[in-house]
Design an enzyme around this catalytic site. Structure first.
Site, PDB file in Angstrom:
ATOM      1  N   LYS A  80       0.831  -1.215   0.000  1.00  0.00           N
ATOM      2  CA  LYS A  80       0.000   0.000   0.000  1.00  0.00           C
ATOM      3  C   LYS A  80       0.864   1.263   0.000  1.00  0.00           C
ATOM      4  O   LYS A  80       0.657   2.175  -0.791  1.00  0.00           O
ATOM      5  CB  LYS A  80      -0.927   0.028   1.227  1.00  0.00           C
ATOM      6  N   ARG A 104      -9.701   1.242   8.441  1.00  0.00           N
ATOM      7  CA  ARG A 104      -9.311  -0.129   8.753  1.00  0.00           C
ATOM      8  C   ARG A 104     -10.391  -0.888   9.499  1.00  0.00           C
ATOM      9  O   ARG A 104     -10.210  -2.060   9.813  1.00  0.00           O
ATOM     10  CB  ARG A 104      -8.073  -0.085   9.659  1.00  0.00           C
ATOM     11  N   ARG A 109      11.844  -5.583   4.674  1.00  0.00           N
ATOM     12  CA  ARG A 109      11.664  -4.126   4.559  1.00  0.00           C
ATOM     13  C   ARG A 109      12.609  -3.373   5.501  1.00  0.00           C
ATOM     14  O   ARG A 109      12.791  -3.746   6.652  1.00  0.00           O
ATOM     15  CB  ARG A 109      10.228  -3.744   4.905  1.00  0.00           C
ATOM     16  N   ARG A 120      11.403  -1.913  11.177  1.00  0.00           N
ATOM     17  CA  ARG A 120      10.297  -1.586  12.078  1.00  0.00           C
ATOM     18  C   ARG A 120      10.120  -2.697  13.103  1.00  0.00           C
ATOM     19  O   ARG A 120      10.212  -3.864  12.779  1.00  0.00           O
ATOM     20  CB  ARG A 120       9.003  -1.432  11.258  1.00  0.00           C
ATOM     21  N   ARG A 161      -0.617  -9.032  13.230  1.00  0.00           N
ATOM     22  CA  ARG A 161      -1.201  -7.978  12.381  1.00  0.00           C
ATOM     23  C   ARG A 161      -2.087  -8.597  11.300  1.00  0.00           C
ATOM     24  O   ARG A 161      -3.121  -8.048  10.942  1.00  0.00           O
ATOM     25  CB  ARG A 161      -0.079  -7.151  11.726  1.00  0.00           C
TER      26      ARG A 161
HETATM   27  P1  AP5 Z   1       4.817  -1.569   1.798  1.00  0.00           P
HETATM   28  O1  AP5 Z   1       4.468  -0.722   0.612  1.00  0.00           O
HETATM   29  O2  AP5 Z   1       5.529  -0.927   2.937  1.00  0.00           O
HETATM   30  O3  AP5 Z   1       3.513  -2.339   2.289  1.00  0.00           O
HETATM   31  P2  AP5 Z   1       2.291  -1.795   3.144  1.00  0.00           P
HETATM   32  O4  AP5 Z   1       1.077  -2.494   2.622  1.00  0.00           O
HETATM   33  O5  AP5 Z   1       2.273  -0.300   3.167  1.00  0.00           O
HETATM   34  O6  AP5 Z   1       2.686  -2.410   4.530  1.00  0.00           O
HETATM   35  P3  AP5 Z   1       2.622  -1.817   6.004  1.00  0.00           P
HETATM   36  O7  AP5 Z   1       3.295  -2.830   6.878  1.00  0.00           O
HETATM   37  O8  AP5 Z   1       3.142  -0.417   6.082  1.00  0.00           O
HETATM   38  O9  AP5 Z   1       1.099  -1.830   6.223  1.00  0.00           O
HETATM   39  P4  AP5 Z   1       0.379  -1.905   7.549  1.00  0.00           P
HETATM   40  O10 AP5 Z   1      -1.001  -1.629   7.082  1.00  0.00           O
HETATM   41  O11 AP5 Z   1       0.533  -3.100   8.371  1.00  0.00           O
HETATM   42  O12 AP5 Z   1       1.139  -0.800   8.437  1.00  0.00           O
HETATM   43  P5  AP5 Z   1       0.797   0.684   8.811  1.00  0.00           P
HETATM   44  O13 AP5 Z   1       2.037   1.445   8.824  1.00  0.00           O
HETATM   45  O14 AP5 Z   1      -0.378   1.208   8.012  1.00  0.00           O
HETATM   46  O15 AP5 Z   1       5.671  -2.813   1.263  1.00  0.00           O
HETATM   47  C1  AP5 Z   1       6.235  -3.732   2.174  1.00  0.00           C
HETATM   48  C2  AP5 Z   1       7.643  -4.135   1.680  1.00  0.00           C
HETATM   49  O16 AP5 Z   1       7.507  -4.830   0.433  1.00  0.00           O
HETATM   50  C3  AP5 Z   1       8.594  -2.964   1.407  1.00  0.00           C
HETATM   51  O17 AP5 Z   1       9.894  -3.310   1.748  1.00  0.00           O
HETATM   52  C4  AP5 Z   1       8.475  -2.715  -0.101  1.00  0.00           C
HETATM   53  O18 AP5 Z   1       9.658  -2.191  -0.606  1.00  0.00           O
HETATM   54  C5  AP5 Z   1       8.220  -4.144  -0.609  1.00  0.00           C
HETATM   55  N1  AP5 Z   1       7.339  -4.174  -1.779  1.00  0.00           N
HETATM   56  C6  AP5 Z   1       6.234  -3.432  -2.014  1.00  0.00           C
HETATM   57  N2  AP5 Z   1       5.671  -3.757  -3.196  1.00  0.00           N
HETATM   58  C7  AP5 Z   1       6.445  -4.754  -3.709  1.00  0.00           C
HETATM   59  C8  AP5 Z   1       6.395  -5.538  -4.917  1.00  0.00           C
HETATM   60  N3  AP5 Z   1       5.417  -5.354  -5.832  1.00  0.00           N
HETATM   61  N4  AP5 Z   1       7.355  -6.452  -5.089  1.00  0.00           N
HETATM   62  C9  AP5 Z   1       8.342  -6.654  -4.184  1.00  0.00           C
HETATM   63  N5  AP5 Z   1       8.462  -5.947  -3.022  1.00  0.00           N
HETATM   64  C10 AP5 Z   1       7.508  -5.014  -2.797  1.00  0.00           C
HETATM   65  O19 AP5 Z   1       0.225   0.503  10.292  1.00  0.00           O
HETATM   66  C11 AP5 Z   1       1.057   0.110  11.353  1.00  0.00           C
HETATM   67  C12 AP5 Z   1       0.248   0.040  12.621  1.00  0.00           C
HETATM   68  O20 AP5 Z   1      -0.301   1.350  12.926  1.00  0.00           O
HETATM   69  C13 AP5 Z   1      -0.962  -0.888  12.577  1.00  0.00           C
HETATM   70  O21 AP5 Z   1      -0.622  -2.231  12.860  1.00  0.00           O
HETATM   71  C14 AP5 Z   1      -1.851  -0.261  13.661  1.00  0.00           C
HETATM   72  O22 AP5 Z   1      -1.437  -0.619  14.942  1.00  0.00           O
HETATM   73  C15 AP5 Z   1      -1.614   1.224  13.486  1.00  0.00           C
HETATM   74  N6  AP5 Z   1      -2.579   1.842  12.563  1.00  0.00           N
HETATM   75  C16 AP5 Z   1      -2.305   2.432  11.370  1.00  0.00           C
HETATM   76  N7  AP5 Z   1      -3.424   2.868  10.787  1.00  0.00           N
HETATM   77  C17 AP5 Z   1      -4.447   2.551  11.620  1.00  0.00           C
HETATM   78  C18 AP5 Z   1      -5.854   2.711  11.554  1.00  0.00           C
HETATM   79  N8  AP5 Z   1      -6.470   3.300  10.517  1.00  0.00           N
HETATM   80  N9  AP5 Z   1      -6.600   2.254  12.595  1.00  0.00           N
HETATM   81  C19 AP5 Z   1      -6.025   1.672  13.672  1.00  0.00           C
HETATM   82  N10 AP5 Z   1      -4.696   1.472  13.781  1.00  0.00           N
HETATM   83  C20 AP5 Z   1      -3.905   1.913  12.764  1.00  0.00           C
END
Ligand code: AP5
Length: 214
Positions: A16, A91, A125, A158, A169
């Site tokens: 994402k 979410r 990552r 992270r 998660r």
């Molecule tokens: P990346 O693009 O970073 O993936 P992502 O889907 O953004 O993954 P996240 O781990 O950031 O998502 P998340 O939803 O768990 O975390 P968030 O920060 O929102 O890609 C991942 C890796 O793969 C990278 O190294 C990238 O380079 C690689 N990659 C990408 N595309 C690729 C491809 N096509 N091929 C190969 N490699 C690729 O949330 C973290 C925490 O915050 C949550 O657990 C929660 O506690 C809290 N939080 C955040 N938002 C909310 C909310 N709305 N409500 C409640 N809690 C929340």
């Protein structure tokens, strides 16, 4: 394009953040990631950061009230006038209902990849401690070990990107976020995209389902 209000939906590590950055660059609209905002609060050791640190560390979701307030505030910014890309919000159904009262979303792109790929993407990552840019040790490694290609900042893993927390998660995603697929399908806003393939391939697929050319 006059305006684009987009949500990216999908499990942790699906890509994402990566796709939100590409879309933000292409359309000149901000990428708004609740995860990034919460991590900034943690880095600043604010009262909100103290709450978020514990919750995120456990692989659980931060409370709806907190993230809804964050988004409500952020979407008032002038840079959102031409649209935005929401990464990681909503979410839960409660968050999606709240969003519908704040603004009208045009489209929701949902991405999915298989379980082993998620683990592989997340365990490899690395994030820049200065500019937050991501890289991957295998898929697009930094030119210099441990250092961000863009700004030279130190790369770190992270805390929630370790296997045990990743599994938690993913369970939280299935329980709390997956129902949003049907929620947006019912509202005719859902555009599913297979997230397997290179970053550029996935980007092209997203542009195509949204009716834009690469
Ligand atoms: P990346 O693009 O970073 O993936 P992502 O889907 O953004 O993954 P996240 O781990 O950031 O998502 P998340 O939803 O768990 O975390 P968030 O920060 O929102 O890609 C991942 C890796 O793969 C990278 O190294 C990238 O380079 C690689 N990659 C990408 N595309 C690729 C491809 N096509 N091929 C190969 N490699 C690729 O949330 C973290 C925490 O915050 C949550 O657990 C929660 O506690 C809290 N939080 C955040 N938002 C909310 C909310 N709305 N409500 C409640 N809690 C929340």
């Amino acid at each position: 394009m006059d305006r684009l209000k987009l949500v990216l939906l999908g499990p942790p590590g699906v890509g994402k953040g990566t796709q939100a950055a590409l879309l933000s660059e292409k359309f000149g609209i901000p990428k708004i990631a609740t995860g990034d905002i919460l991590r900034n609060e943690i880095a600043g050791d604010s009262p909100l950061g103290k709450i978020a640190r514990q919750t995120i560390g456990q692989g659980k979701l931060v409370s709806d009230d907190i993230v809804i307030e964050i988004i409500k505030d952020r979407l008032k910014n002038k840079d959102c006038e031409r649209g935005f890309i929401l990464d990681g919000f909503p979410r839960t159904v409660v968050q999606a209902d709240a969003l519908s009262h704040i603004t009208d979303i045009d489209s929701v792109v949902s991405m999915d990849v298989d379980h082993p790929e998620i683990i592989h993407r997340l365990e490899g990552r690395r994030t820049c401690s200065r500019c937050q840019k991501m890289c991957h040790l295998e898929f697009h490694p930094p030119k210099k070990e441990g250092m961000c290609d863009d700004c030279g900042g130190a790369l770190f893993q992270r805390k929630d990107d370790h296997r045990e927390t990743i599994e938690k998660r993913l369970l939280e995603y299935d329980r709390m976020t997956k129902p949003l697929l049907k929620y947006y399908e019912d509202r005719k806003k859902l555009f599913p995209v297979n997230g397997m393939g290179s970053m550029q391939e996935v980007f092209s697929k997203i542009l195509s389902v949204l009716g834009f050319s690469g």
